[in-house]
Design a protein around this motif. Structure first.
Motif, PDB file in Angstrom:
ATOM      1  N   LEU A 175       0.841  -1.205   0.000  1.00 27.17           N
ATOM      2  CA  LEU A 175       0.000   0.000   0.000  1.00 27.17           C
ATOM      3  C   LEU A 175       0.869   1.246   0.000  1.00 27.17           C
ATOM      4  N   ASP A 176       0.307   2.365  -0.458  1.00 25.50           N
ATOM      5  CA  ASP A 176       1.090   3.602  -0.410  1.00 25.50           C
ATOM      6  C   ASP A 176       1.052   4.166   1.014  1.00 25.50           C
ATOM      7  N   PRO A 177       1.920   5.155   1.316  1.00 28.75           N
ATOM      8  CA  PRO A 177       2.053   5.611   2.703  1.00 28.75           C
ATOM      9  C   PRO A 177       0.719   5.988   3.355  1.00 28.75           C
ATOM     10  N   GLU A 178      -0.127   6.656   2.592  1.00 29.01           N
ATOM     11  CA  GLU A 178      -1.399   7.077   3.155  1.00 29.01           C
ATOM     12  C   GLU A 178      -2.255   5.855   3.492  1.00 29.01           C
ATOM     13  N   GLU A 181      -0.923   4.048   6.607  1.00 25.17           N
ATOM     14  CA  GLU A 181      -1.217   4.761   7.835  1.00 25.17           C
ATOM     15  C   GLU A 181      -2.677   4.574   8.233  1.00 25.17           C
ATOM     16  N   GLU A 206       9.074   0.459  11.092  1.00 25.06           N
ATOM     17  CA  GLU A 206       8.429   1.747  11.341  1.00 25.06           C
ATOM     18  C   GLU A 206       6.973   1.533  11.773  1.00 25.06           C
ATOM     19  N   VAL A 248      14.471   4.236  11.514  1.00 26.07           N
ATOM     20  CA  VAL A 248      15.443   5.289  11.220  1.00 26.07           C
ATOM     21  C   VAL A 248      15.683   6.149  12.464  1.00 26.07           C
ATOM     22  N   ALA A 249      14.588   6.394  13.229  1.00 25.55           N
ATOM     23  CA  ALA A 249      14.720   7.232  14.427  1.00 25.55           C
ATOM     24  C   ALA A 249      15.743   6.642  15.399  1.00 25.55           C
ATOM     25  N   ILE A 252      19.175   7.515  14.103  1.00 22.58           N
ATOM     26  CA  ILE A 252      19.532   8.923  14.326  1.00 22.58           C
ATOM     27  C   ILE A 252      19.893   9.118  15.795  1.00 22.58           C
ATOM     28  N   VAL A 270       9.874   8.847  15.447  1.00 20.89           N
ATOM     29  CA  VAL A 270      10.221  10.233  15.154  1.00 20.89           C
ATOM     30  C   VAL A 270       9.638  11.144  16.236  1.00 20.89           C
TER      31      VAL A 270
ATOM     32  N   HIS B  42       1.211   8.814  -4.947  1.00 21.30           N
ATOM     33  CA  HIS B  42       0.370   7.846  -4.233  1.00 21.30           C
ATOM     34  C   HIS B  42      -0.308   6.935  -5.247  1.00 21.30           C
ATOM     35  N   ASN B  43      -0.960   5.864  -4.750  1.00 26.01           N
ATOM     36  CA  ASN B  43      -1.677   4.960  -5.652  1.00 26.01           C
ATOM     37  C   ASN B  43      -2.720   5.756  -6.414  1.00 26.01           C
ATOM     38  N   GLU B 168       7.603  -0.049  -9.078  1.00 23.26           N
ATOM     39  CA  GLU B 168       7.463  -0.572  -7.717  1.00 23.26           C
ATOM     40  C   GLU B 168       8.082  -1.960  -7.551  1.00 23.26           C
ATOM     41  N   HIS B 201       6.855   4.070  -3.764  1.00 24.38           N
ATOM     42  CA  HIS B 201       6.394   4.979  -2.729  1.00 24.38           C
ATOM     43  C   HIS B 201       7.159   4.762  -1.426  1.00 24.38           C
ATOM     44  N   MET B 203       9.830   6.228   0.412  1.00 30.07           N
ATOM     45  CA  MET B 203      10.564   7.489   0.324  1.00 30.07           C
ATOM     46  C   MET B 203      12.063   7.285   0.513  1.00 30.07           C
ATOM     47  N   ASN B 204      12.422   6.305   1.368  1.00 29.17           N
ATOM     48  CA  ASN B 204      13.841   6.130   1.664  1.00 29.17           C
ATOM     49  C   ASN B 204      14.634   5.710   0.422  1.00 29.17           C
ATOM     50  N   GLY B 240      -0.674  13.209   0.019  1.00 31.06           N
ATOM     51  CA  GLY B 240      -0.817  11.837   0.494  1.00 31.06           C
ATOM     52  C   GLY B 240       0.497  11.080   0.516  1.00 31.06           C
ATOM     53  N   LEU B 241       1.610  11.807   0.515  1.00 29.08           N
ATOM     54  CA  LEU B 241       2.914  11.149   0.575  1.00 29.08           C
ATOM     55  C   LEU B 241       3.561  11.466   1.907  1.00 29.08           C
ATOM     56  N   THR B 242       4.498  10.648   2.294  1.00 26.73           N
ATOM     57  CA  THR B 242       5.260  10.984   3.477  1.00 26.73           C
ATOM     58  C   THR B 242       6.627  11.439   3.010  1.00 26.73           C
ATOM     59  N   ASP B 245      12.026   9.675   7.148  1.00 27.96           N
ATOM     60  CA  ASP B 245      11.946   9.999   8.572  1.00 27.96           C
ATOM     61  C   ASP B 245      12.900  11.113   8.986  1.00 27.96           C
ATOM     62  N   GLU B 248      11.274  14.283   8.133  1.00 32.57           N
ATOM     63  CA  GLU B 248      10.124  14.426   9.019  1.00 32.57           C
ATOM     64  C   GLU B 248      10.553  14.979  10.386  1.00 32.57           C
TER      65      GLU B 248
END
Lengths: 287, 279, 268
Positions: A175-178, A181, A206, A248-249, A252, A270, B42-43, B168, B201, B203-204, B240-242, B245, B248
């Motif tokens: 799934l995409d990030p949204e 979540e 994460e 990742v947090a 860091i 984070v 996003h999708n 992907e 998608h 991001m890293n 809709g993307l992140t 981290d 962020e």
């Protein structure tokens, strides 16, 4: 009494053939009512084999699985009932949708439970509500939905059985990030509202870091760590040595400590790291 | 450097979906030869549809796509376009045709009518490049996800393409498999000069790119270096993307009034920046 | 359960039989099957059984693998045996009840029938166990090349075969996964009347078909992306070559068939 408990659980695939392989070896886990447990491990670590024992889909080669204190394999009927008490959502569950409407697909589990019609109806609505499937979709064919919606319908199909324990194998894969979540949020909300025990299998650190209270790490068919996230993530080297990432947090925070910034060891999201840095700025470090 | 791919104001709708908004709605971008490019979105943002335009699987309704100067609407150039731009898809199982790894890798050169001896050497070379040579006689269904995807990449490399588009490729893999694949494609780009277009998608995976494109509603809405793109946290979130981290964390700290740079993307840079701000 | 299906499985090896050209093996198996059907006596069956036994021994394929392949076909064999046992007239009557009569001839027929099926299938399994699916379909395509002149889509046919063989394990794995997923929702595949059980298969079959179509769709795009445009102008990495062992094997197969036919002519 733990709601589910495994005693010396061992599973060997293709026993006696040249393909024989030990998938689980002497796994002892106790999970209490209402816990939110994350199971982590790389592919082939045994975590998926493990969860398929919890509802009796796989039979232990040796050892026992106790549900509410009773061995689920003690009788055929009990094993059958375990399917409904322990709701298992497989990886890519959208591939199992088969009915001609969304409503009928969600109701498949409750119908197999032989529940009266009004109760089935109530459960379908409730389950759809938990995962954000609007009623306007009920009469549509599951095939017409988007990938994310299909995933939700499939999860609703398991939630509709009102399992005491909800087990999800990689519910956010692909799934995409949204989408990730919002599914994780749905699961959290579901657990808060119903008080159900939730077991989340994932290799996304994460995701797991954000929502689980307790982590169990699998490697080579054994449990190698079983503790709260802070403790598990503080052993970054050990996690890496068995092919897992750390959030990742955590990385860091570790680098910050090397640079002389005393952020506490227990930061693994984070949000926590932000709070720690902010309080350092103000002069008092806490987590 | 000259662009190897030019997408010029492409509009596209799948047939039978005339009642829906177009999937691509004026998408434009240019990809430089030899670069590592990431396309985010996003999708449903149209990024996979765009990918299928890059080697002529789909043809624009309006606008055009040029691959090394060849227009994808020119049917006579189709094979040349496809051997220039190779494609790797999300599900590794559904792109393998043969029951033995090396036979699968040989598929594309066989289609191109290359002499058997040369196919053999291309197959061996491609498998070595993705570090799968010792698995050449294995059955694909017994490999791990990361290994399957590397075989799929080898199957494309055997065409000797100048560009590889990956749609992907890591979505179905675990972290170890993801690293194998990303490591492999970065190496192909940096050491072998193959242009890489990675659609993702995660991001890293975009942090090391030369250039990032962000897609939404069928068009490119933002482009630049990863630092430039990820410094605009609010904008990405509204799409809709992140963000990674690291970005962020810096963003949240900035919101709380700590003076930090927006473009520290690696863990090292991020930690250094925070340490400096606290001194 | 589903994982026990051995069709299309290849056991890597480097025996004499593994190294033969797939065309040789295909021709040999055709000759062998013909010989089986010509065969009528203990002597000829004995010769053919010996040929099979030697081939299996040379191939180093384990006997258990062959038996495992035969297992799913047990039902057909038993069915054939019973049919032959009761419906063959002639010979001495052994015993009879109701409308059924069992004669010596019937027993003999049933025995030969089962033997024939077993040998036929074992031979075919030996072929697939020792030949990669790719080589097998390539061999088939080349053997059938003359039919291209008659506009028979030989290349397409062999491509379809090889893709089918490639996807058998993938689809079996998928069927197992879907079965488990539906069982987790309380689906019951094992009990109930035959009609209920047939209906209970829907939750398995519908997703399996949907997924097969999706895979076919994606595979077609992936193949096009790798410049697939039919058989025209295609080359092969592994050029099939007939060598001395192939000639020898083919000569032997011709001799074998001749001997069997001659013996059968003399009523042996």
């Amino acid at each position: 009494m733990p709601i589910i408990k495994t005693e010396a659980l061992t599973h060997i695939y293709s026993m006696g053939s040249p393909f024989e392989s030990v998938a689980l070896e002497n796994v002892n886990i106790e999970i209490s009512q209402g816990e939110f447990v994350g199971l982590i491990g790389h592919t082939g670590s045994g975590k998926s084999t493990f969860v398929q024992h919890l509802n009796g889909l796989l039979l232990p080669t040796s050892g026992r699985v106790l549900l509410d204190g009773t061995d689920i394999n003690s009788s055929k009927k009990f094993r059958h009932d375990a399917r409904f008490k322990v709701g298992l959502v497989f990886q890519y569950p959208e591939y199992q949708l088969f009915e001609d409407t969304v409503y009928r697909d969600i109701s498949f589990g409750p119908r197999n439970m032989k529940l009266p019609k009004p109760e089935i109806d109530e459960r379908v609505h409730e389950a759809a509500g938990f995962v954000g499937v609007p009623e306007t979709l009920f009469d549509k064919s599951p095939l017409e939905l988007s990938g994310g919606q299909k995933r939700r319908v499939a999860i609703a199909g398991v939630i509709a059985m009102r399992p005491d324990i909800l087990v999800l194998d990689e519910p956010t894969a692909g799934l995409d990030p949204e989408g990730c979540e919002s599914i994780l949020k749905n699961i959290s909300d579901y657990r808060r509202t119903t008080g159900a025990t939730v077991i989340l299998v994932s290799h996304s650190m994460e995701d797991i870091a954000k929502i689980a209270d307790r982590l169990i790490v699998f490697d080579g068919g054994r449990t190698v760590m079983d503790a709260c996230p802070e403790k598990v993530f503080s052993q970054a080297d050990k996690l890496r040595s068995i092919g897992l990432d750390v959030p990742v947090a955590t990385d860091i925070a570790a680098r910050l400590r090397e640079l002389g910034v005393s952020v506490p060891e227990c930061c693994y999201t984070v949000e926590q790291l932000r709070n720690a840095v902010l309080s350092l700025k103000k002069g008092a470090a806490e987590c | 450097m000259k662009p190897i791919i030019q997408v010029k104001d492409v509009h596209f709708r799948y047939s039978g979906e005339e009642h829906l908004p177009p999937v691509l709605n004026g998408a434009s971008l240019e990809i430089e030869e030899g670069s590592f490019v990431v396309i985010l979105g996003h999708n449903g943002s149209g990024k996979s549809t765009l990918a299928k335009h890059l080697n002529g699987i789909l043809i624009p309704n309006e606008g055009c796509v040029l691959v090394d100067g060849m227009d994808t609407r020119d049917a006579s150039k189709l094979l040349d376009i496809r051997r220039t731009v190779g494609m790797v898809f999300q599900n590794p199982d559904n792109q393998m045709v043969a029951s033995v790894v090396e036979d699968d890798v040989a598929f594309a050169p066989e289609n191109l009518g290359i002499p058997p001896k040369e196919i053999r050497s291309r197959v061996d070379e491609a498998l070595k490049l993705v570090d799968m040579y010792e698995y050449r006689l294995h059955a694909p269904h017994l490999l791990s996800g990361g290994q399957k995807q590397r075989v799929a990449i080898a199957g494309v490399i055997a065409m000797r393409p100048r560009c590889i588009v990956l749609d992907e490729p890591t979505a179905m893999l675990d972290p170890a498999g993801r690293q194998e694949v990303i490591g492999t494609i970065k190496r192909l780009c940096r050491e072998n000069g193959i242009t890489i277009v990675l659609i993702t998608h995660h991001m890293n995976e975009a942090v090391d790119a030369d250039k990032v494109f962000v897609m939404s509603n069928g068009r490119v809405i933002s482009q630049g270096t990863p630092k430039e793109v990820f410094s605009n946290v609010e904008f990405l979130k509204s799409e809709g993307l992140t963000v990674p981290d690291t970005a962020e964390l810096l963003y949240k700290l900035r919101l709380s009034g700590i003076d930090l740079p927006a473009e520290a993307l690696s863990i090292e840079e991020c930690a250094q920046a925070i340490a400096a701000a606290l001194k | 359960m589903l994982k026990d299906i051995t069709l299309g499985q290849y056991f890597p090896g480097n025996s004499f039989i593994h190294r033969l050209d797939p065309r040789t093996k295909l021709l040999f198996i055709i000759v062998y099957i013909t010989a089986l059907f010509v065969s009528k006596s203990y002597v000829t069956y004995g010769i053919l059984l010996l040929v099979l036994a030697v081939s299996i021994a040379v191939s180093k394929i384990r006997l258990s693998a062959i038996f495992k392949g035969l297992k799913p076909l047990m039902f057909i064999m038993i069915f054939t045996a019973i049919l032959n046992l009761f419906y063959t007239k002639g010979g001495t009557e052994l015993f009879s009840f109701w409308v059924f009569t069992v004669t010596t001839k019937g027993v003999e027929f049933a025995f030969f029938m089962v033997l024939r099926i077993m040998m036929l299938i074992s031979g075919t399994f030996l072929l697939t166990y020792t030949t990669t699916p790719m080589a097998l379909t390539d061999g088939m395509e080349l053997l059938l090349t003359p039919f291209k002149k008659l506009h028979v889509p030989v290349h397409e046919f062999s491509m379809m075969m090889s893709i089918a063989l490639r996807f058998i394990p993938t689809l079996i794995e998928e069927a197992d996964k879907i079965t488990n997923a539906q069982k987790a929702r309380g689906a019951d595949f094992e009990t109930g009347k035959l009609t209920d059980r047939a209906k209970a298969l829907l939750p398995l079959l519908v997703p399996l078909f949907v997924s097969a179509f999706r895979r076919a769709d994606e595979l077609a795009i992936a193949m096009e992306s790798r410049c697939y445009h039919g058989g025209e102008g295609r080359t092969r990495m592994k050029k099939l070559k007939m060598a001395a062992p192939d000639i020898l094997t083919l000569v032997f197969s011709a001799l074998m068939l001749a001997v069997i036919i001659i013996l059968a002519r003399f009523g042996i």
